[in-house]
Design a protein around this motif. Structure first.
Motif: not given
Lengths: 620, 525, 118
Positions: A185, A178, A145, A68-70, A182, B393-394, B423, A189, B510, B397-398, B419, B416, B387-389, B382, B385, B400-401, A148
């Motif tokens: 999340l 929320f 997921v 789904f994600l790296p 955060v 959000f994705v 909201l 991470l 992905f 995520w990238y 969000t 982060v 909200v996963p998935p 949303l 904002v 933030a990672l 949330e």
């Protein structure tokens, strides 16, 4: 432990989500719509129950959708669901109680003739789907997921009444949860960064034990803080009492079971399957968490003593009881873990009973305040008996579910050397008696005209400037002096508690203009109040009788709280309310008793044993 | 057969001229020309993207000049992403614009010119050529923004023109410095010369970087250089707001990333850490300030516009990290934001067309009146904002990672918590849509609860343009349109499909990341 | 100081033009003058390019003239940029015509007030 590839975890999550479509589509036909809800509830329960034998035999059911994600470098995060013992414990609980709650919802919503019932049932199905998703998540990211999504799905239920109070509660709910999201999340991470994965591993992710302790501590703190919002750990609890503005079935299933326990469940996953008890202990994070939990247990119980609105009292009781579970997890002792985890179902059954009773009282008599419930045992005998049984369980009296889990908790905390924590548990038990017993006592042993005073609710903190219990008519100067003594504006129930029928008066002010009859009825209502009204409409605190304001607007006739003129009529068990409500109440109460008498015959305890064995290697 | 590459730019421009000429023969034929052009463009770009997937980057030199002198067109994974995005978004907005208008042929001429300009910006490998396409894009955008009836859009367009031209001119000045320092304009060649001969700390190169970045910041609308943007988005016709909010800033942000990493390269940022820090700081400020300003808006389209300021802050933040994961995240978020924000503007347009509501207050009880439109709007909000998935959000995520990987903790906190900031303004809207009763404005009688044909008179006064001269609200250029047009199936379809994509496309990210990974690795090496 | 800048006086003129252009765009209330300011701003940049191409003693970049030539590329670029600038001016003036038709004024301050009275 063998992994079995199966679509059953996916189906368990999806059934109720898919049901949203037919529920929305059959908006015009309530019976058909509720059939869909029931069908989805039974299917969800059936699917999760079908996985119990396999899981008890040591299998784990897994549905894997691939990446789904790296993650970091070669690692990656899969979108996968798994039904292991801990997940199934929660999924089974949520789906079983959803069946009961669905029946109850039908009685409750129709009994009050609520608006937007389609939205209500659709959002309810979505919430359960998300809660089961939280339960069956295979890793921290998937858990996040659904965590949330659960927030999003529950929001319409909190704001259901569409009053200003409900919207304010909804905003607060979103902001808190929320905000917690955060933190989760960020914590997730960091875990992914430290370990390259987020998969739950019984006993903890090995790489985390060897990583930088400061970073690991930061991740732990962020995760526990984030999940702690929904688990209502103090000081992040204040959304929960406000969210009691939601219809009672929501308060019952979601704000005592699914939503709040998703927070607790998150903490359980973090402690048991992400960090592992040993790593948490090495990092020294168990003790601070236990202290927060113990603090919450005691303080929330004390605050509960002073709540006059029954649902708010139950909410603070929930805040306190949830921390039992967190305390059990934080002590990192096998028996305490078992006690904490077992308290998840035990508290669920008992608190659901209590909320159902509060809802039944509301539907039948439009009474929300404890001070108006004297003698209500005559009117609703079965409901109040169930209430009494569940209260005993909350206090930890043997033969009801709460006893077993508390027993484990006490032993565990003593073994962990935390006599202080054992003390907190015992004190909380006493406080539980103190805030539940008066309700039961006055229901059966007092009558509406001969009610004893309630100094804890009526008097200010510290006991100074005590108002005359019978109130009198000199109310104009009295509240001013009394409110000066209020120490905690956040718990702003004070003026309301002393003036329980403010809402009737305030609301009737608007009705008065349009309907002289209604005005007349209001005056009647006010004049036959055992606890007198006063004129403090400009008091600093708004009344919090959410349900009332809402259904007063909806219902054609004007209801008033408290006993009707002439006192409560005596009714038999079968005619006190509809079976749609009484049935679920008695079922939930029976569940609580069964859990208390034969805990080892119910799947929950055995699931807990498997979890504890997996996480600590100790067989109970 | 690399000849397809220049056609990707030429096709929309030719179609643009055809649309203008066709208008001489038959008015209102523009939409059909645009449809044919856009479908062909989608097919063409899809084929080019397929080739990139199969064979790797495509290079094409215009007019057979040898490389450093001739203009080079390059399609790699990232530019392929952009041209497909441009083509698909343009087609989607076209489905919406058929009923919603504007309907004149010159409008569709400018529309196609914009598509051509954006495609050119995406695939050019020459710095000066990038400037030319930037200005073509700008010209088309100014015209499109001004295509709404009434003076408000003209004022907004003029303001956009002045600010945008200054931005583009600064960009040109930056190019001038780079040219003076190196004597070349080809991006790859520039990178080589800067690295080998001139050096990353040369004053000319630093000045060039500063001018280029500031110039593109104006185009991307990074705070505080965003001043043209809210009014331009808010006053343009709904279809145009959607198109430019989805594409113009997006492709400009792509150009920013392209120039920073292909021309100046990572080594420049390493040699000048201050430059990277300033990028990150500007991004963080943009995220926070954009969100705060969005909360303060009463007009929905202005709120969405400020939201873009914040979201592009996230993209620039990702770009400043010089990290592969974050860079993929930047592109995921660019695509995701384009889709979600464009559709949000379209959804706002659907709402305005059906009910006349353009301010946040007027959205009360919309869930009852317009369930499908309101539902799609809520889902898109949303997704925005994060909200996963969902896609939102994705992407986050990238990014933030990437921030975690590079240890940029302050930036991580901003990313982060964005969000919550997002909201703050969307929750307000959602609450009004679903949890407030609709209070009919005075003079309006008997509103059917879930029906689109609310009586027009009272609403038109409340229409966002608010000018007496603009009484017809959504009238077309021809001026003979009915007072209030119904929302067409196409308008609903675009919004609903986009909402569904925003939720489901997260699962495909992905795969996409695998596809752009080699390109990003080369970009950052 | 003077020695340092004397050979580069064209750059000074460039930045002078940029400054005047910016000032006109910000300081002038008249919309047309703002557009003129924009043109000046662009002209400054054109001059910068042409100055960069200049070679002492070289002939114009025409093949029939004797070498050495000045650098031809910037001339070509600026030719393009001028075209772009003209188009921009045309669009800007078109918009101004519409603004005048709608509001009856070209004064930015008045315009601002009229718009906020709506």
């Amino acid at each position: 432990m063998t992994d079995v590839s199966s679509l059953r975890p996916l189906a368990t999550v999806l059934v109720s989500a898919v049901a949203i479509a037919p529920i929305l589509a059959s908006r015009g036909r309530p019976n058909l719509r509720e059939s869909w809800t029931m069908l989805a509830a039974l299917a969800t329960f059936g699917l999760s129950a079908s996985m119990v034998p396999g899981v008890l035999a040591g299998d784990t059911y897994v549905t894997d959708f691939g990446t789904f994600l790296p993650g970091v470098e070669s690692g990656s995060v899969a979108f996968a669901l798994q039904a292991d013992a801990l997940g199934l414990l929660f999924a089974l609980l949520a789906s079983a109680l959803w069946v009961i709650t669905s029946l109850y919802s039908i009685g409750y919503m129709r009994g009050l003739d609520e608006d937007s019932q389609t939205r209500y049932f659709a959002a309810f199905a979505g919430s359960v789907s998300a809660a089961v998703g939280v339960a069956l998540a295979d890793n921290l990211v998937v858990l996040f997921v659904f965590y949330e999504l659960l927030t999003v799905a529950t929001y319409p239920l909190v704001t259901h009444d569409q009053t200003d109070e409900a919207r304010a509660a909804g905003r607060k709910y979103l902001a808190y949860t929320f905000g917690g999201g955060v933190a989760v999340l960020a914590g997730t991470l960091i875990v992914v960064w430290l370990t390259g994965t987020a998969d739950f591993t019984a006993g903890g992710i090995a790489a985390l034990a060897e990583s930088d302790p400061a970073m690991a501590r930061l991740a732990f703190t962020l995760l526990v803080t984030g999940f702690g919002v929904k688990a209502a750990l103090m000081p992040m609890h204040s959304w929960l009492p406000d969210a009691m503005v939601a219809p009672t079935p929501v308060s019952g299933l979601l704000h005592a079971v699914a939503v709040v326990k998703s927070g607790v469940f998150g903490i359980a996953r973090v402690v048991l399957d992400v960090f592992g008890p040993e790593t948490v202990s090495d990092l020294g994070m168990g003790l601070p968490l236990a202290v927060v939990a113990a603090f919450t247990i005691v303080v929330a119980s004390i605050i509960a003593l002073r709540q006059d609105n029954l649902k708010r009292r139950l909410a603070f009781s929930t805040v306190s009881q949830l921390s039992y579970i967190v305390l059990g997890l934080a002590l990192l002792e096998p028996r305490a873990l078992a006690g904490g985890l077992l308290h998840i179902p035990a508290h669920a059954f008992m608190k659901l009973t209590l909320f159902f009773c509060a809802g039944a009282i509301h539907v039948e008599t439009h009474t929300d305040d404890i001070s108006e419930m004297a003698g209500i045992g005559k009117r609703m005998p079965g409901t109040m008996i169930a209430f009494g049984i569940a209260s005993l369980g909350m206090a930890g009296i043997p033969l009801v579910a709460g006893f077993v889990s508390k027993w484990y908790l006490l032993i565990g905390s003593v073994q962990a050397g935390g006599v202080v924590f054992a003390g907190a548990l015992l004190v909380s038990g006493v406080l539980n008696v103190a805030y539940f017993w008066p309700i039961v006592y006055q229901a059966f042993f007092e009558s509406e005209d001969a009610v004893g005073s309630k100094p804890l609710i009526e008097n200010p903190f510290g006991g100074r400037d005590a108002p005359v219990p019978d109130g009198g008519r000199n109310a104009d100067d009295e509240p001013a002096g009394a409110t000066d003594g209020v120490a905690d504006p956040d718990e702003g129930e004070y003026a309301v508690d002393r003036n329980p029928s403010d809402h009737v008066v305030e609301h009737s002010a608007s009705k008065r203009a349009e309907s002289p009859d209604a005005a007349h009825a209001d005056e009647d209502a006010e004049s036959d109040r055992a606890v007198p009204d006063d004129a403090d409409h400009n008091g600093p605190y708004e009344p919090e009788h959410y349900d009332h304001v809402a259904d007063d607007e909806d219902a054609p006739e004007h209801h008033h709280a408290g006993p009707p003129a002439g006192g409560w009529e005596r009714r038999a068990l079968s005619s006190e309310t509809t079976w749609f409500m009484l049935g679920p109440i008695l079922t939930a109460a029976t569940g609580a008793v069964v859990l208390g008498i034969v805990p080892d015959r119910v799947a929950f305890l055995r699931l807990v044993e498997i979890v504890v064995a997996g996480a600590t290697g100790v067989t109970l | 057969m690399t000849d397809l590459v220049p056609i990707a730019v030429a096709l929309p421009i030719v179609a643009s001229v055809v649309a203008l000429l066709a208008g001489l023969v038959r008015s209102r034929s523009g939409w059909y020309v645009a449809l044919v052009g856009s479908v062909a463009q989608v097919a063409l770009t899809a084929e080019l993207a397929r080739r990139v997937v199969a064979d790797g980057a495509i290079r094409y030199v215009v007019g057979n000049f040898s490389v450093p002198y001739g203009i080079e067109l390059v399609i790699d994974g990232l530019s392929a992403t952009m041209i497909v995005l441009v083509a698909v978004t343009a087609l989607g907005v076209l489905a919406y614009a058929r009923r919603a208008g504007p309907r004149s042929n010159p409008f569709y001429g400018a529309y196609l010119l914009l598509v051509g300009g954006l495609t050119g910006m995406s695939i050019t490998g020459d710095l000066f050529n990038l400037y030319v396409f930037l200005e073509i894009t700008g010209l088309a955008t100014y015209v499109l923004v001004g295509s709404e009836e009434g003076g408000r859009s003209a004022v907004a367009a003029l303001r956009y023109l002045l600010v945008g031209t200054v931005g583009a001119s600064l960009f040109l000045l930056g190019i001038g410095y780079a040219y003076v320092a190196t004597g070349t304009l080809n991006m790859a060649d520039l990178a080589a010369v800067i690295g080998e001969d001139v050096g990353y700390t040369a004053t000319l190169i630093r000045a060039s970087f500063a001018f280029v970045v500031v110039g593109l910041f104006v185009k991307v609308a990074v705070f505080p250089l965003h001043t043209w943007q809210p009014e331009a988005y808010a006053s343009a016709p709904d279809s145009v707001s959607a198109l430019i909010s989805a594409l113009v800033s997006t492709v400009s942000a792509y150009a920013l990333i392209r120039v920073i990493y292909t021309v100046f390269t990572v080594d420049f940022l390493e040699a000048n850490p201050l430059a990277a820090d300033l990028l990150a700081a500007a991004a963080a400020v943009s995220v926070v300030a954009g969100s705060v300003l969005a909360v303060a808006q009463s007009e929905v389209k202005r709120m969405l516009a400020y939201s873009s300021v914040a979201q592009f802050g996230l993209v620039v933040a990702a770009a400043s990290l010089a990290n592969e994961t974050a860079m993929i995240g930047a592109f995921v978020h660019l695509v995701g934001h384009a889709m979600m924000k464009g559709s949000l503007f379209l959804a706002a347009g659907v709402v305005a067309t059906a009910t006349g509501a353009r301010t946040v207050d007027e959205y009360d009880g919309l869930g009852e009146r317009l369930p499908v439109g309101a539902g799609a709007l809520a889902v898109l909000a949303l997704a925005m904002v994060g909200v996963p998935p969902t896609l939102g959000f994705v992407g986050k995520w990238y990014i933030a990672l990437g921030a975690v990987e590079t240890g940029s903790w302050a930036l991580l906190a901003v990313i982060v918590s964005s969000t919550l900031l997002t909201l703050a303004y969307f929750a307000r809207l959602i609450e009004r849509i679903f949890f407030r009763e609709y209070a009919a404005p005075a003079g309006e009688t008997g509103v059917a609860p879930d029906d689109a044909d609310v009586p027009g008179d009272a609403d038109v006064v409340a229409d966002g343009n608010g000018l007496p001269a603009d009484g017809n609200g959504v009238s077309t250029d021809d001026g003979d349109a009915p007072l209030r047009e119904d929302v067409s199936f196409g308008m609903y379809a675009v919004v609903v499909v986009a909402a569904l994509l925003a939720v489901t496309l997260g699962a495909a990210v992905f795969e996409y990341a695998q596809f752009v990974q080699p390109t990003v690795t080369r970009l950052l090496s | 100081m003077i020695d340092a800048f004397a050979p580069r006086y064209l750059y000074l003129v460039t930045f002078l033009l940029l400054g005047i252009g910016t000032y006109m765009m910000i300081g002038n209330r008249n919309l047309v003058k703002k557009v003129i300011g924009m043109n000046l701003f662009q002209t400054g940049i054109f001059l910068f390019f042409i100055a960069a191409a200049y070679v002492e003693g070289a002939s114009p970049a025409v093949l029939t003239r004797e070498a050495p030539h000045v650098s031809p590329l910037p001339h070509v670029l600026i030719l393009t940029a001028i075209v772009v600038g003209v188009s921009l001016t045309a669009v800007a003036l078109g918009l101004i015509v519409r603004i005048y038709a709608d509001y009856g004024t070209l004064d930015a301050d008045v315009l601002w007030e009229v718009r906020h009275d709506d």
